[in-house]
Design a protein around this motif. Structure first.
Motif, mmCIF file in Angstrom:
data_model
loop_
_atom_site.group_PDB
_atom_site.id
_atom_site.type_symbol
_atom_site.label_atom_id
_atom_site.label_comp_id
_atom_site.label_asym_id
_atom_site.label_seq_id
_atom_site.Cartn_x
_atom_site.Cartn_y
_atom_site.Cartn_z
ATOM 1 N N TYR A 188 0.805 -1.219 0.000
ATOM 2 C CA TYR A 188 0.000 0.000 0.000
ATOM 3 C C TYR A 188 0.840 1.271 0.000
ATOM 4 C CZ TYR A 188 -3.873 -3.081 1.099
ATOM 5 O OH TYR A 188 -4.802 -4.076 1.050
ATOM 6 N N ALA A 189 0.509 2.169 -0.916
ATOM 7 C CA ALA A 189 1.063 3.522 -0.867
ATOM 8 C C ALA A 189 0.299 4.305 0.196
ATOM 9 C CB ALA A 189 0.946 4.203 -2.227
ATOM 10 N N SER A 190 -1.014 4.029 0.288
ATOM 11 C CA SER A 190 -1.848 4.662 1.313
ATOM 12 C C SER A 190 -3.143 3.867 1.453
ATOM 13 C CB SER A 190 -2.156 6.116 0.957
ATOM 14 O OG SER A 190 -2.966 6.174 -0.198
ATOM 15 N N TYR A 191 -3.786 4.035 2.604
ATOM 16 C CA TYR A 191 -5.127 3.476 2.781
ATOM 17 C C TYR A 191 -5.870 4.250 3.852
ATOM 18 C CZ TYR A 191 -3.362 0.781 6.840
ATOM 19 O OH TYR A 191 -2.803 0.400 8.026
ATOM 20 N N LYS A 192 -7.174 4.081 3.824
ATOM 21 C CA LYS A 192 -8.053 4.722 4.800
ATOM 22 C C LYS A 192 -9.125 3.714 5.185
ATOM 23 C CE LYS A 192 -11.217 8.669 5.156
ATOM 24 N NZ LYS A 192 -11.775 9.820 4.419
ATOM 25 N N ILE A 193 -9.463 3.680 6.469
ATOM 26 C CA ILE A 193 -10.513 2.795 6.963
ATOM 27 C C ILE A 193 -11.590 3.639 7.626
ATOM 28 C CG2 ILE A 193 -11.077 0.944 8.586
ATOM 29 C CD1 ILE A 193 -8.160 -0.030 8.183
ATOM 30 N N GLU A 194 -12.819 3.385 7.217
ATOM 31 C CA GLU A 194 -13.971 4.062 7.823
ATOM 32 C C GLU A 194 -14.950 2.991 8.288
ATOM 33 O OE1 GLU A 194 -14.826 7.903 5.271
ATOM 34 O OE2 GLU A 194 -14.339 6.181 3.996
ATOM 35 N N ILE A 195 -15.548 3.206 9.437
ATOM 36 C CA ILE A 195 -16.525 2.264 9.982
ATOM 37 C C ILE A 195 -17.847 3.009 10.131
ATOM 38 C CG2 ILE A 195 -17.121 0.778 11.928
ATOM 39 C CD1 ILE A 195 -14.054 0.465 12.355
ATOM 40 N N ALA A 196 -18.890 2.414 9.554
ATOM 41 C CA ALA A 196 -20.192 3.072 9.546
ATOM 42 C C ALA A 196 -21.285 2.111 10.011
ATOM 43 C CB ALA A 196 -20.525 3.566 8.134
ATOM 44 N N ARG A 197 -22.248 2.636 10.702
ATOM 45 C CA ARG A 197 -23.427 1.860 11.093
ATOM 46 C C ARG A 197 -24.472 2.027 10.001
ATOM 47 N NH1 ARG A 197 -26.586 0.824 16.509
ATOM 48 N NH2 ARG A 197 -28.714 0.988 15.734
ATOM 49 N N VAL A 198 -24.954 0.931 9.472
ATOM 50 C CA VAL A 198 -25.947 0.960 8.392
ATOM 51 C C VAL A 198 -27.328 0.865 9.024
ATOM 52 C CG1 VAL A 198 -26.777 -0.198 6.316
ATOM 53 C CG2 VAL A 198 -24.313 -0.120 6.807
ATOM 54 N N GLU A 199 -28.132 1.888 8.808
ATOM 55 C CA GLU A 199 -29.483 1.950 9.372
ATOM 56 C C GLU A 199 -30.553 1.476 8.393
ATOM 57 O OE1 GLU A 199 -30.276 2.771 12.466
ATOM 58 O OE2 GLU A 199 -28.274 3.354 13.105
ATOM 59 N N ARG A 200 -30.346 1.789 7.111
ATOM 60 C CA ARG A 200 -31.306 1.424 6.064
ATOM 61 C C ARG A 200 -30.551 1.030 4.816
ATOM 62 N NH1 ARG A 200 -33.169 5.872 8.318
ATOM 63 N NH2 ARG A 200 -32.368 7.313 6.769
ATOM 64 N N THR A 201 -31.166 0.187 4.013
ATOM 65 C CA THR A 201 -30.593 -0.148 2.719
ATOM 66 C C THR A 201 -31.682 -0.068 1.653
ATOM 67 O OG1 THR A 201 -31.005 -2.525 2.870
ATOM 68 C CG2 THR A 201 -28.918 -1.710 3.771
ATOM 69 N N TYR A 202 -31.265 0.237 0.444
ATOM 70 C CA TYR A 202 -32.150 0.277 -0.717
ATOM 71 C C TYR A 202 -31.460 -0.478 -1.831
ATOM 72 C CZ TYR A 202 -34.140 4.158 1.904
ATOM 73 O OH TYR A 202 -34.696 4.929 2.883
ATOM 74 N N GLU A 203 -32.246 -1.069 -2.701
ATOM 75 C CA GLU A 203 -31.658 -1.849 -3.774
ATOM 76 C C GLU A 203 -32.514 -1.738 -5.028
ATOM 77 O OE1 GLU A 203 -30.398 -6.494 -4.343
ATOM 78 O OE2 GLU A 203 -30.408 -5.637 -2.333
ATOM 79 N N PHE A 204 -31.890 -1.789 -6.185
ATOM 80 C CA PHE A 204 -32.570 -1.783 -7.470
ATOM 81 C C PHE A 204 -31.900 -2.795 -8.374
ATOM 82 C CE2 PHE A 204 -32.535 -0.449 -11.906
ATOM 83 C CZ PHE A 204 -33.891 -0.435 -12.181
#
Length: 104
Positions: free
Chosen positions: A81-97
């Protein structure tokens, strides 16, 4: 199924990536065996984005502490890796098509 958590891993690779693909496959297979793992999505062009999905924050912490995963993280920082970023998110809703395509 909500809420659940998403770990968003965004990365840029060095030009030398020998062994990277094999390690990425091994980590995906290992994560699938981890308690609390729900799934994974990944794409790579100039920037790689991998999103893994987890039941809860403890499952994420347990994955981060996995000895084999820690070795992969170390090798990633040292070799791939030259660089990386980690983000952690809580998923409340999802939509799909999904468009249905007629067979010709």
């Amino acid at each position: 199924m909500t809420p659940y958590y998403a770990v968003i891993f965004t990365s840029i690779l060095y030009t030398t990536t020998k062994g990277y693909e094999k390690m990425a496959q091994q980590m995906e297979e290992l994560a699938k065996k981890q308690s609390g793992f729900l799934g994974i999505s990944s794409a790579r062009n100039d920037i790689g984005i991998t999103v893994s999905y987890w039941n809860n924050e403890q499952a994420i912490l347990d994955w981060k502490a996995n000895v084999d995963h820690q070795l992969a993280q170390k090798l990633g920082r040292e070799k791939w890796y030259a660089s990386y970023k980690i983000e952690i998110a809580r998923v409340e809703r999802t939509y799909e098509f999904s468009k249905k395509i007629k067979a010709l």
